[in-house]
Design a protein around this motif. Structure first.
Motif, mmCIF file in Angstrom:
data_model
loop_
_atom_site.group_PDB
_atom_site.id
_atom_site.type_symbol
_atom_site.label_atom_id
_atom_site.label_comp_id
_atom_site.label_asym_id
_atom_site.label_seq_id
_atom_site.Cartn_x
_atom_site.Cartn_y
_atom_site.Cartn_z
ATOM 1 N N CYS A 170 -2.114 12.453 -6.451
ATOM 2 C CA CYS A 170 -0.782 12.667 -5.893
ATOM 3 C C CYS A 170 -0.811 13.640 -4.723
ATOM 4 N N ILE A 171 -1.750 14.557 -4.705
ATOM 5 C CA ILE A 171 -1.879 15.476 -3.564
ATOM 6 C C ILE A 171 -2.670 14.813 -2.438
ATOM 7 N N VAL A 172 -3.677 14.016 -2.794
ATOM 8 C CA VAL A 172 -4.403 13.248 -1.775
ATOM 9 C C VAL A 172 -3.417 12.390 -0.980
ATOM 10 N N HIS A 173 -2.501 11.743 -1.686
ATOM 11 C CA HIS A 173 -1.539 10.840 -1.046
ATOM 12 C C HIS A 173 -0.426 11.576 -0.316
ATOM 13 N N ARG A 174 -0.408 12.913 -0.429
ATOM 14 C CA ARG A 174 0.551 13.713 0.339
ATOM 15 C C ARG A 174 -0.171 14.604 1.350
ATOM 16 N N ASP A 175 -1.408 14.274 1.665
ATOM 17 C CA ASP A 175 -2.210 15.088 2.574
ATOM 18 C C ASP A 175 -1.729 14.865 4.013
ATOM 19 N N SER A 176 -1.206 15.908 4.627
ATOM 20 C CA SER A 176 -0.622 15.779 5.971
ATOM 21 C C SER A 176 -1.671 15.506 7.042
ATOM 22 N N THR A 177 -2.936 15.753 6.733
ATOM 23 C CA THR A 177 -3.982 15.435 7.716
ATOM 24 C C THR A 177 -4.307 13.945 7.727
ATOM 25 N N GLN A 178 -3.843 13.213 6.721
ATOM 26 C CA GLN A 178 -4.157 11.790 6.605
ATOM 27 C C GLN A 178 -2.936 10.888 6.764
ATOM 28 N N PHE A 179 -1.747 11.434 6.508
ATOM 29 C CA PHE A 179 -0.524 10.640 6.592
ATOM 30 C C PHE A 179 0.498 11.405 7.424
ATOM 31 N N SER A 180 1.072 10.736 8.409
ATOM 32 C CA SER A 180 1.933 11.406 9.385
ATOM 33 C C SER A 180 3.224 11.940 8.766
ATOM 34 N N THR A 181 3.789 11.212 7.807
ATOM 35 C CA THR A 181 5.006 11.665 7.121
ATOM 36 C C THR A 181 4.757 11.569 5.610
ATOM 37 N N PRO A 182 3.954 12.463 5.068
ATOM 38 C CA PRO A 182 3.462 12.307 3.698
ATOM 39 C C PRO A 182 4.543 12.272 2.623
ATOM 40 N N TYR A 183 5.701 12.895 2.871
ATOM 41 C CA TYR A 183 6.752 12.941 1.857
ATOM 42 C C TYR A 183 7.865 11.932 2.126
ATOM 43 N N LYS A 184 7.618 11.023 3.058
ATOM 44 C CA LYS A 184 8.567 9.958 3.377
ATOM 45 C C LYS A 184 7.939 8.603 3.067
ATOM 46 N N PHE A 185 8.761 7.675 2.613
ATOM 47 C CA PHE A 185 8.296 6.303 2.415
ATOM 48 C C PHE A 185 8.212 5.632 3.779
ATOM 49 N N ASN A 186 6.993 5.310 4.208
ATOM 50 C CA ASN A 186 6.782 4.869 5.582
ATOM 51 C C ASN A 186 5.621 3.873 5.657
ATOM 52 N N PRO A 187 5.907 2.556 5.684
ATOM 53 C CA PRO A 187 4.835 1.552 5.768
ATOM 54 C C PRO A 187 3.956 1.686 7.004
ATOM 55 N N HIS B 38 0.829 -1.215 0.000
ATOM 56 C CA HIS B 38 0.000 0.000 0.000
ATOM 57 C C HIS B 38 0.858 1.259 0.000
ATOM 58 N N GLU B 39 1.945 1.238 0.780
ATOM 59 C CA GLU B 39 2.793 2.427 0.858
ATOM 60 C C GLU B 39 3.494 2.704 -0.470
ATOM 61 N N VAL B 40 3.887 1.652 -1.170
ATOM 62 C CA VAL B 40 4.482 1.852 -2.496
ATOM 63 C C VAL B 40 3.484 2.551 -3.410
ATOM 64 N N GLN B 41 2.250 2.073 -3.401
ATOM 65 C CA GLN B 41 1.238 2.662 -4.287
ATOM 66 C C GLN B 41 0.892 4.085 -3.873
ATOM 67 N N ARG B 42 0.915 4.361 -2.565
ATOM 68 C CA ARG B 42 0.663 5.733 -2.108
ATOM 69 C C ARG B 42 1.820 6.647 -2.485
ATOM 70 N N PHE B 43 3.013 6.238 -2.105
ATOM 71 C CA PHE B 43 4.178 7.113 -2.237
ATOM 72 C C PHE B 43 4.566 7.324 -3.699
ATOM 73 N N CYS B 44 4.488 6.281 -4.506
ATOM 74 C CA CYS B 44 4.965 6.364 -5.888
ATOM 75 C C CYS B 44 3.910 6.873 -6.858
ATOM 76 N N ASP B 45 2.639 6.916 -6.460
ATOM 77 C CA ASP B 45 1.585 7.554 -7.264
ATOM 78 C C ASP B 45 1.664 7.176 -8.736
ATOM 79 N N ILE B 46 1.319 5.929 -9.030
ATOM 80 C CA ILE B 46 1.463 5.415 -10.394
ATOM 81 C C ILE B 46 0.664 6.262 -11.387
#
Length: 494
Positions: free
Chosen positions: A396-413, A357-365
């Motif tokens: 790509c912005i949804v997956h970098r939303d800081s209200t939903q992901f604690s470290t949005p610009y870091k690869f973090n399972p 899941h984190e790969v798909q979030r972070f890499c935004d295919i």
């Protein structure tokens, strides 16, 4: 006198240009659309978008204009929606209003509304319902089809063994394997990786994607009417699509000769049976053209994205070897090294699920999703969006939303793990989109990614002679797809 006359002409010309621009700007502002950069006559906001970096341009504009803004593709307004709350409001809370498919000129110039992916209305409803059910029956619901994925994963493992630890680029192998799985579901058969016709099919699929994401394809997306008159490689997408449909038509013809109406063996059989049942209905959508174009859509949508996803995954593990170590530990503990991976294992492997899941979030295919379109005049966050307006939702912005992901610009399972280390869902995860236009093959894709990754790591440790960095794995946000950098790695038997 001549100089005076020239200056007068220049001033008149500049005055006319300013008048046209001011009039256009005033007309544009009166439309009640969300804010955005002022477009120019005829070319719209072409100059606000860096060609070859379309998605990144959208992201930068969102920093200036907020979560909902307007761009003009030529004379046509395009609504761009960013951030989890805004995208959720559009695609889930107002899913009926935003439930139509928008234009993707590189492909839609060929499909012209037929098939599945770019269809709308009753045709889309029938094609999606049928495709979703049939893919579930032949991709998820039967143990024999799980075996097809396991078998293909084992074929890939054997090919990697042949490399004897020498560095290689796995992209072609993944494309072969995922395409073969789709062939098994659609046609009931797989191809040898060296089969000439099979390699041709894969080449066509890759070229369609390459053209869509290319600078030419991006300009065609923005100015489709103008680009239809300008020669260039973007026109090749149609001829490639025609070749693919010819290839599929030959297979369908063979399937017709062996069809047993009481025992469908694959997707094509099921569709042919529907064609036969509804042959006397003048309004039926189950036609040969829709069958061929739906298969075309499935190949374009499924194979390349899965291959890219797994390429991103292995590159990420090269950057973060400690994550690979944890995956090895979980695989050894739950599965061991002597039996085949199966889907039941997934429920006992939260860390593996979290990494995928984190790969798909972070890499935004697919960074800005496939375009949507509003089905009627729609009010959204106080703005009026006219019926038929295309809408881009920036995943790509949804997956970098800081209200939903604690470290949005870091690869973090850990984004997908709870405090007890168990897998947890996150509503802001939208790799397969959400709402009515979410990917109908999501379940099959999840199965394939899980079985392939665990099977590879069950058998190999990944190494590379090159030291990769976090910058290498970060998404580049260039075109329609986020393709990873080219790399080689070695598969060392465990």
């Amino acid at each position: 006198m001549e100089l005076t006359g020239l200056l007068t002409a220049v001033l008149i010309l500049l005055s006319c240009c300013y008048f046209i621009y001011s009039t256009w700007k005033t007309m544009y502002r009166k439309r009640g659309l969300p804010p955005g950069p002022t477009p120019l006559p005829l070319i719209g906001n072409l100059l606000n978008i860096k060609m070859g970096s379309m998605a990144n341009s959208f992201v930068k504009l969102s920093e200036q204009y907020g979560s909902v803004y307007t761009l003009y593709f030529g004379l046509n307004p395009i609504i761009v929606i960013c951030g989890y709350e805004a995208v959720k409001e559009a695609l889930i809370d107002q899913n009926d209003d935003f439930g139509a498919r928008g234009k993707l000129p590189t492909i839609s110039q060929f499909t012209k509304g037929y098939g599945l992916s770019l269809a709308n209305g009753e045709r889309w409803k029938k094609m999606r319902t049928f495709t979703f059910k049939t893919l579930k029956d032949f991709g998820l619901g039967k143990k024999s089809n799980e075996w097809k994925i396991q078998e293909e994963a084992q074929c890939v493992v054997e090919e990697f063994r042949k490399s004897q630890g020498h560095p290689l680029n796995p992209s072609a192998m993944f494309m072969d394997a995922f395409s073969n799985i789709l062939c098994s579901i659609l046609f009931g058969d797989r191809y040898d990786y060296t089969d000439r016709r099979f390699k041709k099919l894969l080449f066509i699929t890759e070229e369609i994607f390459r053209l869509t994401s290319s600078t030419w394809g991006q300009v065609q997306t923005i100015l489709p009417t103008l680009m239809s008159y300008i020669p260039g490689p973007h026109h090749k997408a149609v001829s490639f699509s025609e070749e693919m449909v010819e290839f599929v038509a030959e297979i369908v013809k063979s399937c017709q000769q062996t069809l047993d109406l009481s025992k469908p063996k694959h997707f094509v059989d099921c569709f042919l049976i529907k064609i036969e049942k509804e042959k006397d209905d003048p309004n039926t959508e189950f036609t040969m053209k829709n069958l061929l174009y739906t298969i075309h859509n499935l190949f374009v949508a499924a194979t390349e994205t899965l291959s890219i996803s797994l390429q991103h995954t292995l590159l990420s593990l090269l950057v973060y070897p400690e994550i690979e170590d944890k995956l090895h530990e979980e695989i050894d503990r739950v599965i061991g090294r002597d039996r085949m991976v199966n889907m039941e294992d997934k429920f006992n492997m939260p860390y593996t699920q979290a990494v995928i899941h984190e790969v798909q979030r972070f890499c935004d295919i697919v960074p800005f999703n496939v375009p949507h379109m509003v089905t009627k005049d729609t009010m959204f966050r106080g703005y009026h969006i006219p019926k038929g307006t295309d809408v881009y939702t920036l995943l790509c912005i949804v997956h970098r939303d800081s209200t939903q992901f604690s470290t949005p610009y870091k690869f973090n399972p850990n984004h997908f793990l709870d405090e007890n280390g168990q897998f947890k869902k996150n509503e802001a995860f939208m790799a397969f989109s959400v709402g009515k236009r979410s990917c109908p093959g999501e379940g099959v894709a999840r199965m394939e990614l899980f079985i392939f990754l665990t099977t590879i790591l069950q058998n190999f440790k990944l190494t590379s002679q090159i030291k990769f960095s976090e910058a290498d794995v970060a998404p580049k946000l260039k075109g329609f797809l986020n393709v990873p950098i080219k790399y080689e790695l070695s598969f060392i038997p465990r």
